[in-house]
Design a protein around this motif. Structure first.
Motif, mmCIF file in Angstrom:
data_model
loop_
_atom_site.group_PDB
_atom_site.id
_atom_site.type_symbol
_atom_site.label_atom_id
_atom_site.label_comp_id
_atom_site.label_asym_id
_atom_site.label_seq_id
_atom_site.Cartn_x
_atom_site.Cartn_y
_atom_site.Cartn_z
ATOM 1 N N ASN A 103 0.805 -1.222 0.000
ATOM 2 C CA ASN A 103 0.000 0.000 0.000
ATOM 3 C C ASN A 103 0.839 1.274 0.000
ATOM 4 O OD1 ASN A 103 -2.500 -1.308 -0.052
ATOM 5 N ND2 ASN A 103 -2.470 -1.598 2.183
ATOM 6 N N ASN A 104 2.157 1.105 0.047
ATOM 7 C CA ASN A 104 3.046 2.270 0.032
ATOM 8 C C ASN A 104 3.896 2.206 -1.234
ATOM 9 O OD1 ASN A 104 5.173 4.145 0.446
ATOM 10 N ND2 ASN A 104 4.948 3.962 2.664
ATOM 11 N N CYS A 105 3.668 3.135 -2.162
ATOM 12 C CA CYS A 105 4.367 3.089 -3.458
ATOM 13 C C CYS A 105 5.873 3.198 -3.316
ATOM 14 C CB CYS A 105 3.862 4.212 -4.363
ATOM 15 S SG CYS A 105 2.203 3.912 -4.999
ATOM 16 N N SER A 106 6.340 3.809 -2.215
ATOM 17 C CA SER A 106 7.774 3.995 -2.032
ATOM 18 C C SER A 106 8.458 2.755 -1.449
ATOM 19 C CB SER A 106 8.038 5.183 -1.097
ATOM 20 O OG SER A 106 7.490 6.367 -1.631
ATOM 21 N N CYS A 107 7.664 1.789 -0.977
ATOM 22 C CA CYS A 107 8.231 0.587 -0.359
ATOM 23 C C CYS A 107 8.724 -0.359 -1.459
ATOM 24 C CB CYS A 107 7.185 -0.114 0.507
ATOM 25 S SG CYS A 107 7.793 -1.628 1.283
ATOM 26 N N THR A 108 10.001 -0.676 -1.440
ATOM 27 C CA THR A 108 10.580 -1.517 -2.496
ATOM 28 C C THR A 108 10.834 -2.954 -2.048
ATOM 29 O OG1 THR A 108 12.734 -0.607 -1.849
ATOM 30 C CG2 THR A 108 11.666 0.334 -3.781
ATOM 31 N N MET A 168 10.852 -2.861 6.447
ATOM 32 C CA MET A 168 10.533 -2.395 5.111
ATOM 33 C C MET A 168 11.628 -1.456 4.615
ATOM 34 S SD MET A 168 6.421 -1.721 5.695
ATOM 35 C CE MET A 168 6.447 -0.415 4.492
ATOM 36 N N TRP A 169 11.878 -1.500 3.299
ATOM 37 C CA TRP A 169 12.890 -0.634 2.694
ATOM 38 C C TRP A 169 12.220 0.324 1.698
ATOM 39 C CZ3 TRP A 169 13.914 -5.433 4.402
ATOM 40 C CH2 TRP A 169 15.107 -5.620 5.122
ATOM 41 N N PHE A 170 12.801 1.528 1.611
ATOM 42 C CA PHE A 170 12.266 2.551 0.722
ATOM 43 C C PHE A 170 13.391 3.058 -0.184
ATOM 44 C CE2 PHE A 170 9.913 2.483 4.651
ATOM 45 C CZ PHE A 170 8.601 2.436 4.224
ATOM 46 N N GLY A 171 13.072 3.254 -1.460
ATOM 47 C CA GLY A 171 14.092 3.694 -2.406
ATOM 48 C C GLY A 171 14.881 2.506 -2.952
ATOM 49 N N ASP A 172 15.975 2.788 -3.656
ATOM 50 C CA ASP A 172 16.790 1.731 -4.260
ATOM 51 C C ASP A 172 17.400 0.830 -3.185
ATOM 52 O OD1 ASP A 172 16.281 2.681 -6.776
ATOM 53 O OD2 ASP A 172 18.114 3.887 -6.892
ATOM 54 N N LEU A 173 17.488 -0.457 -3.504
ATOM 55 C CA LEU A 173 18.125 -1.421 -2.605
ATOM 56 C C LEU A 173 19.613 -1.492 -2.956
ATOM 57 C CD1 LEU A 173 15.451 -4.283 -2.708
ATOM 58 C CD2 LEU A 173 15.559 -2.283 -1.195
ATOM 59 N N ILE A 174 20.468 -1.172 -1.986
ATOM 60 C CA ILE A 174 21.908 -1.147 -2.255
ATOM 61 C C ILE A 174 22.675 -2.024 -1.274
ATOM 62 C CG2 ILE A 174 21.797 1.164 -3.262
ATOM 63 C CD1 ILE A 174 22.972 2.250 -0.670
ATOM 64 N N ASP A 175 23.919 -2.326 -1.655
ATOM 65 C CA ASP A 175 24.839 -3.157 -0.871
ATOM 66 C C ASP A 175 24.253 -4.551 -0.618
ATOM 67 O OD1 ASP A 175 27.331 -3.559 0.332
ATOM 68 O OD2 ASP A 175 26.492 -3.232 2.327
ATOM 69 N N ILE A 176 23.835 -5.209 -1.709
ATOM 70 C CA ILE A 176 23.316 -6.576 -1.642
ATOM 71 C C ILE A 176 24.423 -7.533 -2.081
ATOM 72 C CG2 ILE A 176 21.563 -8.174 -2.524
ATOM 73 C CD1 ILE A 176 19.854 -5.730 -3.189
ATOM 74 N N GLN A 194 17.902 -15.175 6.005
ATOM 75 C CA GLN A 194 16.757 -14.270 6.055
ATOM 76 C C GLN A 194 16.214 -14.069 4.640
ATOM 77 O OE1 GLN A 194 17.897 -10.784 8.159
ATOM 78 N NE2 GLN A 194 15.838 -10.011 8.478
ATOM 79 N N ASN A 195 14.917 -14.262 4.459
ATOM 80 C CA ASN A 195 14.297 -14.048 3.148
ATOM 81 C C ASN A 195 13.936 -12.574 2.980
ATOM 82 O OD1 ASN A 195 14.387 -16.845 2.809
ATOM 83 N ND2 ASN A 195 12.342 -17.119 3.680
ATOM 84 N N VAL A 196 14.111 -12.081 1.781
ATOM 85 C CA VAL A 196 13.697 -10.709 1.490
ATOM 86 C C VAL A 196 12.757 -10.745 0.292
ATOM 87 C CG1 VAL A 196 15.725 -10.265 0.040
ATOM 88 C CG2 VAL A 196 14.481 -8.346 1.021
ATOM 89 N N TYR A 197 11.708 -9.947 0.345
ATOM 90 C CA TYR A 197 10.683 -9.923 -0.701
ATOM 91 C C TYR A 197 10.763 -8.577 -1.425
ATOM 92 C CZ TYR A 197 8.970 -13.884 1.992
ATOM 93 O OH TYR A 197 8.874 -15.092 2.652
ATOM 94 N N ILE A 198 11.116 -8.625 -2.714
ATOM 95 C CA ILE A 198 11.362 -7.408 -3.492
ATOM 96 C C ILE A 198 10.169 -7.125 -4.404
ATOM 97 C CG2 ILE A 198 12.882 -6.302 -5.186
ATOM 98 C CD1 ILE A 198 15.176 -7.940 -4.086
ATOM 99 N N ARG A 199 9.756 -5.897 -4.466
ATOM 100 C CA ARG A 199 8.601 -5.468 -5.261
ATOM 101 C C ARG A 199 8.833 -5.756 -6.738
ATOM 102 N NH1 ARG A 199 5.265 -1.629 -2.928
ATOM 103 N NH2 ARG A 199 3.523 -0.896 -4.215
ATOM 104 N N MET A 200 7.886 -6.439 -7.366
ATOM 105 C CA MET A 200 7.995 -6.871 -8.767
ATOM 106 C C MET A 200 6.625 -6.800 -9.440
ATOM 107 S SD MET A 200 11.096 -8.112 -9.563
ATOM 108 C CE MET A 200 12.587 -8.652 -8.733
ATOM 109 N N PRO A 201 6.595 -6.887 -10.769
ATOM 110 C CA PRO A 201 5.305 -7.125 -11.431
ATOM 111 C C PRO A 201 4.718 -8.443 -10.930
ATOM 112 C CG PRO A 201 6.960 -6.461 -13.021
ATOM 113 C CD PRO A 201 7.685 -6.700 -11.743
#
Length: 826
Positions: free
Chosen positions: A380-385, A401-409, A422-429
């Motif tokens: 529900n938050n467009c900025s949440c990536t 939750m992360w906002f903006g570009d995901l860096i240092d992966i 730890q699992n991370v879920y990244i915003r996708m189509p």
């Protein structure tokens, strides 16, 4: 309790100038600590006094270990304000504050106590903590001030690294500028405070290395670091009052410290080894290139072992696809399909397993939400990536939750301890909303099944005669090796003559063969760094089950090295044979192999000509011992840069005797139907006819000489016209009286011209086509250290270019049918 006696003691042999005394562990308001006196903790673990670091003339008040012979400072009071004479005095002044006075009673340093003491006492504890407290305080840990709140470059057991949120106090490690200067350097490490706190190492004001946030079980960037070990335990505490990281020793008898090293830009953990009377490196960080901060840019995933190491997270593409090189990596990746916030039905999240959590600077955390609630809030938050569980204990809880570009992966592994991942879920189509790890595994399995079936159908009929032929060859080879061993060692193949290590011991020492302990990989398997329970560092050569080195070759290597004792040969400490496991345990060489220096543009600068010449002479002495001075005459057969290891003082040690052969006292050469070794180092008579002798090793030594001088590999093309290897190019320059053009460019300024030309001349003598023309190693050693004129070299072996290579292909085949085994560096 006051000072009751002191004795002045100094030594020019120590790295620091110390004034020692027999003293109590505390001083009161009416007492002081002068230059000639030290405080010693109750059980004599630590001492407090004045010292002079390295070659500096400045004096500092510091704490050091009192119970080990190597003086090691762990805390410095007046880092920014040294005293330049012997007037220093530590005391509690009339207002109850702890102060350090210099000449003319000037305050050089003072403890920042917020409370005034009525009956103050300053005490040095056995933890290494210097504390100021009320003398009659009922709570012994109610300190008015403590040195543990103001660490220098050393992290001691029981010391908190982090924040006191009530007072705003930050406990942060800061490296010394140099061994002579304890003032704060650029390198520091502490906990970065924001919604999702994490440990960060800085160089100046820039982030240098980010370990990743605590997930309840481990640090997300190093999931394998904190698993059970015999030395220490870690804990991460976060509440409304404090955020800190702490470690404690499991055994009180172990002495361990963590250090920030400005020189190497590393966080290093050491253990004191009483038998060797030295500090032994237990581990260090960062360990590899992927641990450099934000190397791969936004949505770039750093994967050690891939080429290039920077890959895009699935669903993204390189921002600069035409120029994807190390200089462009920091530009990162962009989405393949752009997202729109208007239609939430077309938005989903792809699950990624085994990723280091992105930089948490722009993050949000709620400890009470579950994962599904976290997903809805992020959607529900467009900025949440991206989102993840903030705590993975007991199945997972909390929302990050992360906002903006995901860096240092980066891609991380837990060596079988998936519960720490730890699992991370990244915003996708929504169409890409899949578990990428499971999907990859399915695709891989499909490919494997198809390939296996195809191979079985196409080659099944051929496997039976091949296996019969292979078995026959194996039996013949085994008989040949057994005869050699039996003739020369007379039945001692079963008596290894070195200690046996259990598999359990090796598993504990290497943290269950952790990828973080991996030193290298070669044709016969992997090599791991390990630390035994007593703190001794080891290197474990773990033979692959698919390795070409069988039990006879394994025993051969054990028997050989057990009988060899020389300063320029690697020392075998023991072995392990248990089930399918075959392992050799060597002394650990902290500087790795020679090839990692001479073929690396950055590290090559460390090796000046003087150091390279010492390495050349050391290798020559080691070979001379193998050929002439040991109880057995040994031919190494695989001498190359990767098999030369370097100890802490850069002394060379010849290693890897898996393919060595033993000769009788009067035997000078042999013949084999199975040629093994590394292309580019083989003598021509060995590669072509299977003939080997001590002169085969001399030829390999000649190649090594050229590589050390030039900083270039002989294997493969060397010259720009792609017609010559290193030997051919060097010989051409020699004949054209341009030999100095061969010298490694980073050696300019350190070269002794006569010495390097002599070494080049010697290399050509070692590389002569006919083995009888080559000198033996005793002559080589004398030539290296002599000044007499050298004979003119004749035709060189392996001096071939494109034309000669093509013409050799038209020659009739050799009467000996042989196989050249192409081995990479081990």
């Amino acid at each position: 309790m006051g000072i009751f006696a002191f004795v002045l003691l100094s030594s020019s042999l120590l790295p620091f100038f110390f004034v020692l005394s027999y003293a109590a562990d505390s001083i009161k308001k009416s007492e002081s600590l002068s230059e000639s006196i030290t405080l010693v903790s109750k059980h004599e673990s630590y001492a407090l006094g004045f010292f002079r670091p390295g070659n500096s003339s400045n004096r500092y008040l510091g704490i050091w270990y009192n119970n080990i012979p190597v003086r090691t400072v762990v805390w410095v009071a007046n880092r920014l304000n040294p005293i330049n004479d012997s007037s220093g005095m530590l005391m509690v002044n009339s207002s109850g504050s702890l102060v350090l006075l210099s000449q003319n009673r000037t305050v050089a340093w003072s403890a920042n106590s917020t409370k005034q003491a009525l009956n103050p006492i300053v005490q040095l504890l056995d933890s290494g903590n210097l504390v100021l407290r009320e003398e009659n305080e009922e709570d012994p840990e109610n300190y008015l001030w403590q040195s543990f709140d103001y660490p220098s470059d050393t992290w001691l057991p029981g010391m908190k690294l982090g924040w006191d949120l009530r007072t705003g106090l930050e406990r942060r490690l800061t490296a010394w500028k140099s061994p002579d200067d304890p003032s704060p350097g650029e390198l520091s490490v502490g906990i970065e405070l924001h919604n999702y706190p994490e440990i960060v190492m800085n160089k100046g004001t820039e982030k240098f290395f980010r370990i990743g946030p605590w997930n309840g079980l481990s640090l997300s960037g190093l999931p394998d670091l904190l698993k059970e070990n015999p030395v220490y335990t870690y804990d991460f505490v976060i509440n409304s009052d404090e955020v800190y990281f702490i470690y404690n020793l499991i055994k009180n008898s172990v002495i361990s410290r963590a250090l920030l090293n400005e020189t190497s830009s590393l966080y290093e953990r050491y253990i004191w080894v009483s038998e060797d009377k030295k500090w032994s490196l237990y581990f260090s960080m960062p360990k590899d290139k992927c641990e450099g901060y934000n190397l791969c840019g936004p949505y770039g995933n750093c994967i050690i072992g891939d080429s290039p190491i920077c890959q895009c997270v699935e669903g993204f593409k390189h921002k600069s696809p035409d120029t994807w090189n190390p200089d462009e990596w920091s530009k990162g990746c962009v989405r393949i399909t752009q997202l729109s916030c208007k239609d939430k039905d077309k938005i989903g999240f792809a699950k990624f397993v085994g990723l280091k959590m992105p930089d948490t600077t722009y993050s949000w955390v709620n400890g009470s939400m579950n994962l599904n609630e976290c997903r809805v809030k992020c959607l529900n938050n467009c900025s949440c990536t991206a989102y993840a569980n903030s705590n993975i204990t007991d199945g997972g809880s909390g929302c990050a939750m992360w906002f903006g570009d995901l860096i240092d992966i980066r891609q991380v592994t837990a060596n079988g301890r998936d519960a720490y991942m730890q699992n991370v879920y990244i915003r996708m189509p929504a169409s890409e909303e899949v578990n990428h790890k499971e999907e990859k595994d399915k695709q891989k399995m499909k490919v494997i099944v198809i390939v296996v079936v195809a191979i079985a159908v196409v080659f099944g009929v051929l496997l039976i005669p091949y296996c019969i032929s292979k078995r026959a060859n194996f039996r013949a080879e085994k008989m040949e090796n057994n005869v050699m061993i039996d003739q020369n060692i007379e039945g001692q193949s079963e008596d290894m003559e070195v200690p046996f290590f259990t598999l359990a011991t090796i598993v504990i020492a290497t943290n269950n063969f952790s990828s973080y302990n991996k030193l290298g990989e070669g044709g016969f398997g992997l090599v791991y760094k390990g630390t035994l329970i007593d703190g001794k560092e080891i290197a474990v050569k773990r033979l692959s089950r698919k390795s070409g080195q069988g039990l006879s070759e394994f025993k051969n290597e054990v028997i050989l090295i057990a009988k060899l004792q020389h300063r320029n040969l690697v020392r075998l400490l023991g072995y392990c044979i248990e089930g399918d496991e075959k392992m050799l345990i060597y002394e650990y060489m902290p500087n790795g192999s020679l090839d990692s220096f001479i073929f690396d543009e950055t590290k090559a600068k460390v090796l000046g000509w003087s150091m390279r010449f010492n390495i050349i002479c050391g290798i020559a002495r080691g070979l001379l011992y193998l050929h002439e001075d040991s109880r057995l005459r040994i031919i190494h057969r695989d001498l190359k840069a990767s098999n030369i290891l370097l100890d802490s003082k850069m002394n060379p040690k010849i290693s890897d005797f898996g393919m060595a052969r033993i000769f009788g006292g009067d035997q000078i050469e042999g013949n084999t139907n199975r040629v093994v070794g590394t292309y580019g180092y083989m003598a021509p008579e060995y590669a072509i006819d299977g003939l080997f002798s001590v002169k085969s090793d001399v030829f390999s030594f000649g190649i090594l000489l050229l590589e050390i001088i030039s900083g270039k590999k002989n294997r493969g093309s060397f010259h720009l016209d792609n017609t010559q290897n290193l030997v051919g190019h060097a010989w051409k320059l020699w004949q054209e009286d341009r030999p100095l053009e061969l010298i490694d460019t980073c050696l300019k300024g350190s070269v002794i011209q006569s010495e390097i030309l002599r070494c080049l001349h010697i290399s050509f003598l070692c590389l002569q086509q006919h083995h009888n023309d080559r000198p033996n190693m005793s002559c080589v050693v004398m030539m290296l250290h002599g000044e007499s004129s050298l004979p003119k070299p004749k035709e060189l072996g392996f001096f071939v270019g494109k034309k000669s290579t093509s013409s050799s292909e038209n020659q009739s085949s050799s009467t000996n049918e042989i196989t050249i085994t192409m081995l990479e560096a081990r």
